[in-house]
Design a protein around this motif. Structure first.
Motif, mmCIF file in Angstrom:
data_model
loop_
_atom_site.group_PDB
_atom_site.id
_atom_site.type_symbol
_atom_site.label_atom_id
_atom_site.label_comp_id
_atom_site.label_asym_id
_atom_site.label_seq_id
_atom_site.Cartn_x
_atom_site.Cartn_y
_atom_site.Cartn_z
ATOM 1 N N GLU A 16 0.806 -1.226 0.000
ATOM 2 C CA GLU A 16 0.000 0.000 0.000
ATOM 3 C C GLU A 16 0.839 1.276 0.000
ATOM 4 O O GLU A 16 0.413 2.311 0.497
ATOM 5 C CB GLU A 16 -0.981 -0.007 1.170
ATOM 6 N N ILE A 17 2.024 1.222 -0.584
ATOM 7 C CA ILE A 17 2.893 2.398 -0.723
ATOM 8 C C ILE A 17 3.016 2.690 -2.211
ATOM 9 O O ILE A 17 3.407 1.833 -3.000
ATOM 10 C CB ILE A 17 4.278 2.162 -0.095
ATOM 11 N N GLY A 18 2.668 3.907 -2.592
ATOM 12 C CA GLY A 18 2.657 4.268 -4.002
ATOM 13 C C GLY A 18 3.981 4.780 -4.517
ATOM 14 O O GLY A 18 4.921 5.009 -3.765
ATOM 15 N N THR A 19 4.047 4.946 -5.839
ATOM 16 C CA THR A 19 5.191 5.576 -6.487
ATOM 17 C C THR A 19 4.707 6.829 -7.211
ATOM 18 O O THR A 19 3.511 7.028 -7.386
ATOM 19 C CB THR A 19 5.868 4.630 -7.505
ATOM 20 N N ARG A 20 5.649 7.635 -7.648
ATOM 21 C CA ARG A 20 5.328 8.870 -8.375
ATOM 22 C C ARG A 20 5.518 8.697 -9.879
ATOM 23 O O ARG A 20 5.402 9.644 -10.633
ATOM 24 C CB ARG A 20 6.215 9.997 -7.856
ATOM 25 N N GLU A 21 5.790 7.501 -10.320
ATOM 26 C CA GLU A 21 6.194 7.256 -11.705
ATOM 27 C C GLU A 21 5.112 7.547 -12.738
ATOM 28 O O GLU A 21 3.935 7.326 -12.502
ATOM 29 C CB GLU A 21 6.604 5.794 -11.881
ATOM 30 N N THR A 22 5.590 8.020 -13.878
ATOM 31 C CA THR A 22 4.786 8.134 -15.084
ATOM 32 C C THR A 22 5.583 7.486 -16.199
ATOM 33 O O THR A 22 6.750 7.823 -16.402
ATOM 34 C CB THR A 22 4.509 9.607 -15.452
ATOM 35 N N ASN A 37 7.672 12.747 -13.090
ATOM 36 C CA ASN A 37 6.986 12.143 -11.954
ATOM 37 C C ASN A 37 5.772 12.962 -11.560
ATOM 38 O O ASN A 37 5.770 14.199 -11.688
ATOM 39 C CB ASN A 37 7.914 12.066 -10.743
ATOM 40 N N MET A 38 4.757 12.267 -11.031
ATOM 41 C CA MET A 38 3.629 12.968 -10.425
ATOM 42 C C MET A 38 4.147 13.732 -9.204
ATOM 43 O O MET A 38 5.230 13.454 -8.680
ATOM 44 C CB MET A 38 2.559 11.967 -9.982
ATOM 45 N N ASN A 39 3.365 14.671 -8.718
ATOM 46 C CA ASN A 39 3.740 15.436 -7.535
ATOM 47 C C ASN A 39 3.629 14.606 -6.262
ATOM 48 O O ASN A 39 4.327 14.860 -5.290
ATOM 49 C CB ASN A 39 2.879 16.701 -7.417
ATOM 50 N N VAL A 40 2.719 13.625 -6.264
ATOM 51 C CA VAL A 40 2.456 12.801 -5.085
ATOM 52 C C VAL A 40 2.509 11.332 -5.501
ATOM 53 O O VAL A 40 2.034 10.977 -6.580
ATOM 54 C CB VAL A 40 1.062 13.124 -4.496
ATOM 55 N N GLN A 41 3.066 10.496 -4.648
ATOM 56 C CA GLN A 41 3.070 9.061 -4.949
ATOM 57 C C GLN A 41 1.655 8.511 -4.790
ATOM 58 O O GLN A 41 0.881 8.980 -3.963
ATOM 59 C CB GLN A 41 4.064 8.328 -4.050
ATOM 60 N N ARG A 42 1.327 7.505 -5.608
ATOM 61 C CA ARG A 42 -0.025 6.949 -5.632
ATOM 62 C C ARG A 42 0.032 5.442 -5.875
ATOM 63 O O ARG A 42 0.698 4.984 -6.797
ATOM 64 C CB ARG A 42 -0.865 7.606 -6.728
ATOM 65 N N TRP A 43 -0.699 4.690 -5.042
ATOM 66 C CA TRP A 43 -0.871 3.249 -5.205
ATOM 67 C C TRP A 43 -2.332 3.019 -5.526
ATOM 68 O O TRP A 43 -3.213 3.470 -4.802
ATOM 69 C CB TRP A 43 -0.460 2.539 -3.906
ATOM 70 N N TYR A 44 -2.614 2.346 -6.620
ATOM 71 C CA TYR A 44 -3.977 2.133 -7.130
ATOM 72 C C TYR A 44 -4.699 3.462 -7.433
ATOM 73 O O TYR A 44 -5.842 3.665 -7.014
ATOM 74 C CB TYR A 44 -4.821 1.301 -6.169
ATOM 75 N N PRO A 45 -4.070 4.359 -8.183
ATOM 76 C CA PRO A 45 -4.814 5.553 -8.595
ATOM 77 C C PRO A 45 -5.695 5.242 -9.803
ATOM 78 O O PRO A 45 -5.447 4.286 -10.544
ATOM 79 C CB PRO A 45 -3.701 6.521 -9.018
ATOM 80 N N ALA A 46 -6.724 6.039 -9.994
ATOM 81 C CA ALA A 46 -7.483 5.991 -11.244
ATOM 82 C C ALA A 46 -6.712 6.847 -12.245
ATOM 83 O O ALA A 46 -6.155 7.887 -11.895
ATOM 84 C CB ALA A 46 -8.881 6.550 -11.041
ATOM 85 N N SER A 47 -6.682 6.408 -13.472
ATOM 86 C CA SER A 47 -5.986 7.112 -14.541
ATOM 87 C C SER A 47 -7.005 7.408 -15.627
ATOM 88 O O SER A 47 -7.540 6.488 -16.250
ATOM 89 C CB SER A 47 -4.853 6.228 -15.063
ATOM 90 N N ILE A 48 -7.288 8.680 -15.848
ATOM 91 C CA ILE A 48 -8.391 9.059 -16.722
ATOM 92 C C ILE A 48 -7.871 9.886 -17.900
ATOM 93 O O ILE A 48 -7.441 11.032 -17.724
ATOM 94 C CB ILE A 48 -9.430 9.889 -15.939
ATOM 95 N N TYR A 74 -1.856 15.625 -16.026
ATOM 96 C CA TYR A 74 -0.602 15.541 -16.778
ATOM 97 C C TYR A 74 -0.828 16.032 -18.189
ATOM 98 O O TYR A 74 -1.787 15.637 -18.858
ATOM 99 C CB TYR A 74 -0.111 14.096 -16.809
ATOM 100 N N ASP A 75 0.077 16.893 -18.643
ATOM 101 C CA ASP A 75 0.034 17.374 -20.016
ATOM 102 C C ASP A 75 1.232 16.790 -20.758
ATOM 103 O O ASP A 75 2.375 17.186 -20.501
ATOM 104 C CB ASP A 75 0.078 18.901 -20.057
ATOM 105 N N PRO A 76 1.016 15.823 -21.660
ATOM 106 C CA PRO A 76 2.144 15.209 -22.350
ATOM 107 C C PRO A 76 2.886 16.160 -23.290
ATOM 108 O O PRO A 76 4.043 15.925 -23.619
ATOM 109 C CB PRO A 76 1.507 14.046 -23.125
ATOM 110 N N ARG A 77 2.244 17.261 -23.686
ATOM 111 C CA ARG A 77 2.923 18.234 -24.559
ATOM 112 C C ARG A 77 4.023 18.973 -23.819
ATOM 113 O O ARG A 77 5.044 19.307 -24.389
ATOM 114 C CB ARG A 77 1.913 19.216 -25.138
#
Length: 174
Positions: A16-22, A37-48, A74-77
């Protein structure tokens, strides 16, 4: 038809410890690329994924019992994550992925099936409104089979020995 790049967020860094990876996956070349990286680590986030190519990271645990209650976009551009200040998901603490579906009107239907929360998120106005609710959504699984139409099935109670529900229902978010 060209394939779309897949954006994969968060991950597992222990119980139950997340990562910040993208990570970005390019199907045309079968290659992975690390992104910001995301600003906050997340375990089981929804990705929309949004229709303009941006991606929302919603909820997820930072560490056991500590939740990421501010979504990020997240803005991939620009390869930049930005906190969605003013948005709070503290009532959507789901131990699994929060079920999230982009609707034809650009809003997002969010089913947090563990806490029985259904909301519709407007990513432009940064507002939440109550969504259609039915007790049979509790702990169910779901799939959007047509734009705005979600089939939810199974679910039930977390009580030991309780049988799974044998029902299904359609959530029409159009």
């Amino acid at each position: 038809m060209p394939s779309e790049r897949l954006i994969v967020i968060g991950g597992h860094n222990g119980g139950e410890i997340g990562t910040r990876e993208t990570n970005l996956f390019e199907p045309a070349t079968n290659t992975w690329t690390r992104a910001a990286n995301m600003n906050v680590q997340r375990w089981y986030p929804a990705s929309i994924p949004l229709s303009d190519g941006r991606q929302i990271a919603l909820s997820g645990q930072i560490t056991p019992g500590v939740w990421a209650d501010v979504p990020e976009i997240y803005d991939p551009r620009t390869n930049v994550w930005t906190n969605m200040t003013g948005v709070n998901t503290s009532d959507m603490h789901d131990r699994e992925y929060t079920l999230s579906y982009r609707l034809p009107n650009g809003r997002v239907l969010v089913l947090a099936v563990s806490p029985n929360v259904v909301r519709i998120f407007d990513p432009l106005a940064l507002t939440w409104t109550p969504g259609p609710f039915d007790p049979k959504l509790s702990l169910s699984s779901g799939v959007m089979y047509r734009p705005g139409k979600i089939l939810a099935s199974g679910g039930g109670s977390t009580a030991v020995g309780s049988p799974a529900q044998t029902s299904a229902l359609i959530v029409d978010a159009t």
